[in-house]
Design a protein around this motif. Structure first.
Motif, PDB file in Angstrom:
ATOM      1  N   VAL A  26       0.858  -1.182   0.000  1.00  0.00           N
ATOM      2  CA  VAL A  26       0.000   0.000   0.000  1.00  0.00           C
ATOM      3  C   VAL A  26       0.893   1.231   0.000  1.00  0.00           C
ATOM      4  N   ASN A  27       0.740   2.069  -1.009  1.00  0.00           N
ATOM      5  CA  ASN A  27       1.511   3.299  -1.102  1.00  0.00           C
ATOM      6  C   ASN A  27       0.760   4.467  -0.474  1.00  0.00           C
ATOM      7  N   ASP A  30      -2.926   5.839  -1.391  1.00  0.00           N
ATOM      8  CA  ASP A  30      -3.793   4.827  -2.000  1.00  0.00           C
ATOM      9  C   ASP A  30      -5.180   4.865  -1.367  1.00  0.00           C
ATOM     10  N   ILE A  32      -8.077   2.130  -1.116  1.00  0.00           N
ATOM     11  CA  ILE A  32      -8.267   0.704  -1.395  1.00  0.00           C
ATOM     12  C   ILE A  32      -9.562   0.210  -0.763  1.00  0.00           C
ATOM     13  N   THR A 180      -4.117   7.972   3.397  1.00  0.00           N
ATOM     14  CA  THR A 180      -4.294   6.644   2.808  1.00  0.00           C
ATOM     15  C   THR A 180      -5.540   6.000   3.396  1.00  0.00           C
ATOM     16  N   ARG A 197      -8.392   1.277  -6.004  1.00  0.00           N
ATOM     17  CA  ARG A 197      -7.896  -0.098  -6.061  1.00  0.00           C
ATOM     18  C   ARG A 197      -8.848  -0.987  -5.275  1.00  0.00           C
ATOM     19  N   ASP A 210      -6.631  -2.885 -10.034  1.00  0.00           N
ATOM     20  CA  ASP A 210      -6.645  -1.431 -10.155  1.00  0.00           C
ATOM     21  C   ASP A 210      -8.018  -0.992 -10.629  1.00  0.00           C
TER      22      ASP A 210
END
Length: 629
Positions: A26-27, A30, A32, A180, A197, A210
């Motif tokens: 996980v950047n 992100d 998600i 995030t 994502r 994605d």
């Protein structure tokens, strides 16, 4: 920059595998969405990330320089404190100072603003938490989490119990959030709006995609189609090899028999592929009516209702009028606390309205789904709960029926009180399905269903020949199901023909003093399922550049040309083998004739020709086999 990573995470409960070799990265920034069936391990994964659970195998990395906000499905507020007290305790003194430095105003002002945004009026600020409803406690937990403004948000079903206006506020807040986000949700509309994502947990493993929910569904279907095509190609190749082995053995030559035996041994060690499946086992819902109602199902005129509580008497609604006909699918919407559930209970005869007129039509048989599951006896087992209502069925028949609702084996002996929310929802739906009612009333039926169960449920509603009245905040359902949406407000009901996109657009255009949607700024750009599918398809197409598409087309054209060339050569080689086999057979037959035996020169000539023909046949066999590889 990576803020969270997992490497080969495994988690077991007894002999059951929950997570198997889960790895991901996980950047920072992100967004998600984590999806999967109830019990798939989504909450378990989040608890591992925050340190509440330890993985049995594998490693977790979480950037300790980042602050983490965690919203659980069930809050842990003590019942003694008030709403304001619990919010104040959400921030430490250092966090309060940081809040001031970041925003330029006191954290108490921030608390008031956050509570107001999440539909808490000032009347609630001094209210004990123990007196809040389940939905109110969820909103309070969400307010306390967001107030911290952490770098990483881990949200477990944040949209449960939120009305449409509050959902819109939350979506707008998260769109502007710079940190995030990892969010577990079964709200398909919410996932389409927020995430970029998708992590899907299925059969204990995690697969990353994605895109938002709609793109994920398109890509998952595409992946399934590719896996199925690969499986079919593998099975076709195995079948071809088996046919070759049989044909080579049948030729009778020593060389071909050895070749066939060698290939047969290799084929025996080939692992047979498993046919891919698109969906896990799903519910089998089929609502049917035992008796058809008349055309007039429900008529209400000038109905009003008040609520008496600690703060005195409060008017919920008045001037309510409804005229529901056979086959109508009506969705009832409105802000929390306006009296939607109360109205359902009045229709069912469980409550008495303050004033007004109501009548059910001829042969109307109502059936009710209660969102709080209070119609279930918590002391019964699952089997007993079903048998207590439907005594004409024998135990084996009931167990078969329960199996179609995913209650297998010893599941039927679980106490109802020990069931998870999704399991109780399934049991309630099953009881309603078996009732044969022709007028189905649902109060938030999708709250505890996972996505696949929601979709099966929606298909069953569309197929039902009777009449439906649903209270729901599920915007996907609100788009697919209704023939009309009824908005309940303090001054009565406003009727909107069609689904959610039409409804929200008209509420924006027309406006109303009783429209909480306009006040909360609900978006008007909802995309129905067909438009979503088309948009997802276009999104996937755009992922390929023009050059890549041209290259792919050229490669496919070359592959097809090569395949046609090989097929032509194979046919020519097989024809040559058959021609030489026929020549060899004719020469052998000629050599067996008596007059040939009597003529030594003739016999020698035929023998030489036969030898040469068999040599050519061996070469033809070699070429044929090479083309079969």
């Amino acid at each position: 920059m990576s803020v969270i990573s997992a490497s080969n995470i495994c988690k077991y409960y007894g002999i059951d595998d929950i997570l198997t070799e889960v790895s991901f990265n996980v950047n920072e920034g992100d967004r998600i969405g984590i999806v999967g069936a109830n019990g798939a391990g989504k909450s378990t994964l989040i608890k591992i990330l925050v340190g509440e659970l330890e993985p049995d195998e594998g490693q977790i990395y979480l950037d300790r320089s980042k602050t983490v906000g965690y919203l659980q499905q069930r809050d842990h507020f003590p019942d003694g404190g008030t709403v304001m007290e619990e919010m104040k305790q959400a921030l430490t003194p250092a966090e309060q100072q940081a809040f001031f430095d970041r925003n330029g105003y006191s954290f108490e002002s921030g608390i008031r603003g956050m509570l107001t945004s999440l539909a808490f009026s000032e009347d609630y600020f001094d209210k004990p938490v123990g007196l809040l409803s389940g939905g109110e406690r969820t909103r309070l937990a969400l307010a306390a989490t967001l107030l911290k403004h952490p770098n990483i948000l881990l949200l477990d079903e944040p949209t449960n119990h939120l009305d449409i206006g509050t959902l819109k506020w939350l979506e707008d807040y998260l769109k502007g959030y710079r940190g995030t986000i990892l969010v577990i949700s079964h709200d398909r509309y919410f996932l389409d709006k927020i995430v970029t994502r998708i992590f899907e947990i299925e059969n204990t493993r995690l697969t990353a995609y994605d895109g938002n929910y709609t793109v994920y569904k398109e890509k998952k279907q595409q992946r399934y189609d590719e896996d199925l095509k690969h499986y079919e190609q593998q099975m076709e190749e195995i079948k071809r090899q088996e046919e070759l082995i049989a044909r080579w053995k049948g030729r009778g030559t020593e060389k071909l028999v050895r070749r066939a035996q060698s290939r047969e041994k290799r084929l025996a060690h080939v692992e047979r592929p498993v046919k891919p499946t698109m969906l896990r086992e799903s519910l089998k819902i089929n609502f049917s009516e035992k008796l058809q109602s008349g055309n007039d199902v429900l008529y209400i005129e000038d109905m009003s209702m008040s609520f008496t509580g600690d703060g005195g008497t409060r008017r919920l609604f008045e001037n309510v009028k409804m005229d529901i006909k056979k086959g109508d699918r009506i969705c009832l919407v409105g802000p929390n606390g306006i009296g939607k559930t109360t109205l359902l209970k009045i229709i069912l005869g469980q409550l008495q309205a303050d004033s007004g007129y109501m009548t059910l039509g001829q042969n109307v048989v109502p059936g009710y789904y209660d969102q709080e599951q209070k119609l279930l006896n918590t002391e019964n087992t699952v089997l007993e709960e079903l048998h207590s209502t439907y005594r004409k069925y024998n135990v084996q028949d009931l167990r078969n029926i329960l199996g179609s609702f995913l209650f297998h084996g010893d599941d039927v002996f679980k106490k109802v009180g020990d069931l998870a929310g999704g399991e109780k929802a399934r049991l309630s739906l099953l009881k309603l399905m078996m009732s044969g009612a022709n007028f189905l009333l649902f109060d938030e039926p999708t709250n505890h269903l996972d996505i696949s169960a929601k979709e099966v449920f929606e298909e069953a509603l569309l197929a039902f020949p009777g009449t439906i009245l649903i209270v729901s905040h599920d915007r996907y359902l609100l788009q697919r199901i209704p023939t009309a949406i009824y908005e309940l407000g303090p001054e009565g009901i406003s009727v909107f023909l069609g689904g959610y996109d039409y409804y929200s657009e008209k509420r924006e255009t027309v406006g109303s003093g009783r429209s909480y949607l306009k006040n909360m700024g609900v978006a008007t750009s909802y995309i129905n399922s067909e438009k979503q599918a088309a948009a997802a398809s276009e999104e996937i197409k755009r992922q390929l550049s023009k050059e890549e598409r041209i290259r792919a087309m050229q490669e496919e054209k070359q592959r097809q040309t090569e395949a046609r060339r090989k097929e032509r050569q194979l046919k020519e080689a097989e024809a040559k083998v058959q021609e030489l086999e026929a020549q060899a057979a004719a020469l052998e037959e000629e050599l067996c004739r008596p007059e040939v035996f009597a003529d030594a020169a003739k016999a020698k000539e035929l023998a030489e020709r036969l030898g040469k023909t068999k040599e050519e046949l061996d070469n033809a066999y070699e070429k044929w086999m090479e083309l079969q590889e």
